[in-house]
Design a protein around this motif. Structure first.
Motif, PDB file in Angstrom:
ATOM      1  N   ARG A  76      18.148 -31.265  11.013  1.00  0.00           N
ATOM      2  CA  ARG A  76      18.095 -32.432  10.129  1.00  0.00           C
ATOM      3  C   ARG A  76      18.043 -33.648  11.053  1.00  0.00           C
ATOM      4  NH1 ARG A  76      16.848 -35.139   5.362  1.00  0.00           N
ATOM      5  NH2 ARG A  76      18.143 -37.036   5.270  1.00  0.00           N
ATOM      6  N   ARG A  97      20.729 -31.417  15.751  1.00  0.00           N
ATOM      7  CA  ARG A  97      21.635 -30.416  15.213  1.00  0.00           C
ATOM      8  C   ARG A  97      21.224 -30.052  13.786  1.00  0.00           C
ATOM      9  NH1 ARG A  97      26.902 -32.963  15.573  1.00  0.00           N
ATOM     10  NH2 ARG A  97      26.685 -32.511  17.800  1.00  0.00           N
ATOM     11  N   GLU A  98      21.151 -28.787  13.528  1.00  0.00           N
ATOM     12  CA  GLU A  98      20.765 -28.242  12.225  1.00  0.00           C
ATOM     13  C   GLU A  98      19.370 -28.669  11.793  1.00  0.00           C
ATOM     14  OE1 GLU A  98      23.875 -29.575   9.693  1.00  0.00           O
ATOM     15  OE2 GLU A  98      25.383 -28.238  10.559  1.00  0.00           O
TER      16      GLU A  98
END
Length: 519
Positions: free
Chosen positions: A210, A207-208
């Motif tokens: 990162r 997610r994102e």
């Protein structure tokens, strides 16, 4: 042939020709009668296909086990989340079973469904760890010698109302039973790709973007991103692999189960473990003749490598039916919640020199544990020094080309005129590099056109001074030549009589004599 190939071929003729020619005699007759194998007796028992998921869950019902493996006779805790008021659990041992693929070992388990708390990611490391209550405790103690045989097991979870299903995977070991082969399930690689909760060790799978520097075994295995990849949800990469490349569907087909099916179909005397066991016990190989790494075995700790190298140097045969093997170093730490050892995997990867605490603490004594690639500084321990080959490229899907057809390992095998084994080169491939093990023999040198350039995957064999043979397929897809599980849903058929016979020869070579640390 390259100068490197000529050098290794010359060494083969002069230094180990006698050893390899003697192996032909071993290839002709099995080390042990397969009819007497506990695996043969186990697979003669009735199996079934009801282990297969018919309605894979997203998150309606899911869980994890308290350990990746247990010794036969021990207990194992299941931690299960469900949105259904009741769930059922059925436990299967995976194998051949006349083609059904599994045998029901324990069923009829009905439990109340519990909504467990969902964890959040650590803002620094991205660690996502569940703190779920125990839903069921499995006890494998038995007076029946035929029950809870070492194997890879799947607990199938089913929501009573929704019908949604998923697995919990675990291994039962038999550390005290001698066997020809020890099959390692590479659960650290499963966990590296597992993005349950939104984080894996890959930015494209997190997610994102990162990605996590630490991942926990105290969480379920997520669902593959492939549209048809949910058939293995909860089983890591055992049945279907976690895809981090949505357009590269071959990455979701899986590899370990194919070889399990073939080994058990042929009655090989095999027990099972995970790479957590390889990490935690220097005598992990006790009582075995050979050790098998299958499919995708990418993430290794320092302890894993030292223990495997030590076993090899004491005479254990090593069979790497895998690729991209021992590519990243990891560390294993206790769970910060339960304190149980080896439940947290540390993998800083590309940012290790900038973020790994061991790289920043100014203490050179732990620099050998920094989580970089094995071939890079400060480790400088290229994986081919152990395996014979090391990672070259991905993705690949091509033919494996035998370039030494006169080698004893191919004796009596009806290779096609072009010596090709179609479709067995890929998804990731390894090749031989200079300064590899002394006496390395390149058995297959397989070209593949990728991005306008020819790359190669190599199959190799070498012998250590202790007498240990070390084989490497140089390809993840080798087990597809043995068994057609996942055809046609996720890939095309690749079974090959030649690949099956070559594998029989390799296994006979690897298991040429009885070895154990106690001897």
């Amino acid at each position: 042939m390259t100068a490197f190939g000529c050098r290794t071929a010359t060494f083969f003729r002069i230094a180990i020709a006698g050893f390899l020619l003697a192996a032909v005699g071993e290839i002709v007759s099995p080390v042990r009668s397969l009819a007497d194998s506990p695996i043969t007796r186990e697979n003669a028992r009735p199996g079934g296909t009801d282990w297969i998921l018919t309605d894979p869950a997203d998150h309606e019902v899911e869980g994890y086990a308290s350990a990746t493996s247990i010794q036969r006779g021990d207990k194992l805790h299941f931690h299960i989340h469900s949105t259904d008021p009741r769930i059922t659990v059925a436990i299967y041992r995976m194998g051949w079973y006349a083609g059904a693929g599994a045998r029901l070992v324990q069923g009829g388990i009905s439990l109340p469904g519990v909504r467990q708390p969902m964890p959040s990611a650590d803002p620094v490391t991205g660690l996502i760890e569940c703190d779920w209550q125990v839903s069921y405790t499995l006890n494998t103690a038995t007076d029946d010698p035929g029950e809870w045989l070492s194997g890879i097991y799947l607990a199938k979870l089913t929501g009573a109302t929704s019908g949604k299903q998923s697995y919990i995977i675990f291994v039962v070991r038999e550390d005290d039973r001698p066997a020809d082969f020890l099959f390692q399930s590479s659960v650290t690689t499963f966990q590296a790709y597992n993005n349950w909760g939104g984080k894996s060790t890959y930015p494209s799978n997190s997610r994102e973007e990162r990605w996590a520097r630490k991942v926990s075994f105290n969480r379920p295995y997520g669902r593959s991103q492939h549209p048809q990849g949910g058939s293995g949800v909860g089983a890591g990469e055992f049945l279907t692999a976690m895809s981090i490349h949505p357009t590269r569907s071959l990455s979701t087909a899986g590899w370990e189960y194919n070889m399990v099916r073939w080994l058990e179909r042929n009655g090989y005397d095999v027990t099972y473990s995970t790479d957590i066991d390889t990490h935690s016990r220097s005598d992990f190989w006790k009582g075995h003749r050979a050790w098998l790494s299958v499919g995708h075995d990418e993430y290794w700790s320092d302890e894993m490598r030292r223990h495997v190298e030590g076993a090899r140097d004491q005479g254990l045969g090593l069979g790497f039916f895998s690729a991209n093997t021992c590519y990243w170093q990891i560390r294993l730490e206790p769970s910060p919640i339960t304190g149980e050892p080896n439940r947290t995997m540390v993998s800083y990867k590309e940012v290790a020199l900038a973020e790994d605490p061991y790289a920043l603490d100014g203490d050179p004594s732990n620099d050998h544990l920094i989580t970089v690639q094995w071939r890079d500084q400060p480790l400088n321990r290229p994986e081919h020094q152990l395996i014979g080959v090391m990672f070259e490229t991905v993705p690949v899907d091509g033919d494996l080309v035998i370039t030494r057809p006169a080698h004893p390992l191919f004796s009596g095998i009806p290779l096609p005129p072009d010596h090709r084994l179609p479709g067995l080169l890929g998804y990731e491939i390894d090749r031989a590099f200079p300064d590899g093990p002394a006496g390395l023999v390149i058995l297959a040198h397989s070209p593949y056109l990728r991005d306008g350039q020819i790359v190669y995957g190599d199959m190799t064999l070498y012998q250590t001074p202790s007498g240990s043979p070390v084989f490497a397929s140089g390809t993840i897809q080798w087990s597809w030549g043995l068994d057609d599980y996942n055809v046609p849903a996720l890939r095309t058929a690749r079974t090959s009589e030649a690949a099956q016979q070559i594998t029989r020869h390799i296994l006979e070579l690897l298991a040429r004599k009885t070895l154990s640390p106690a001897q």
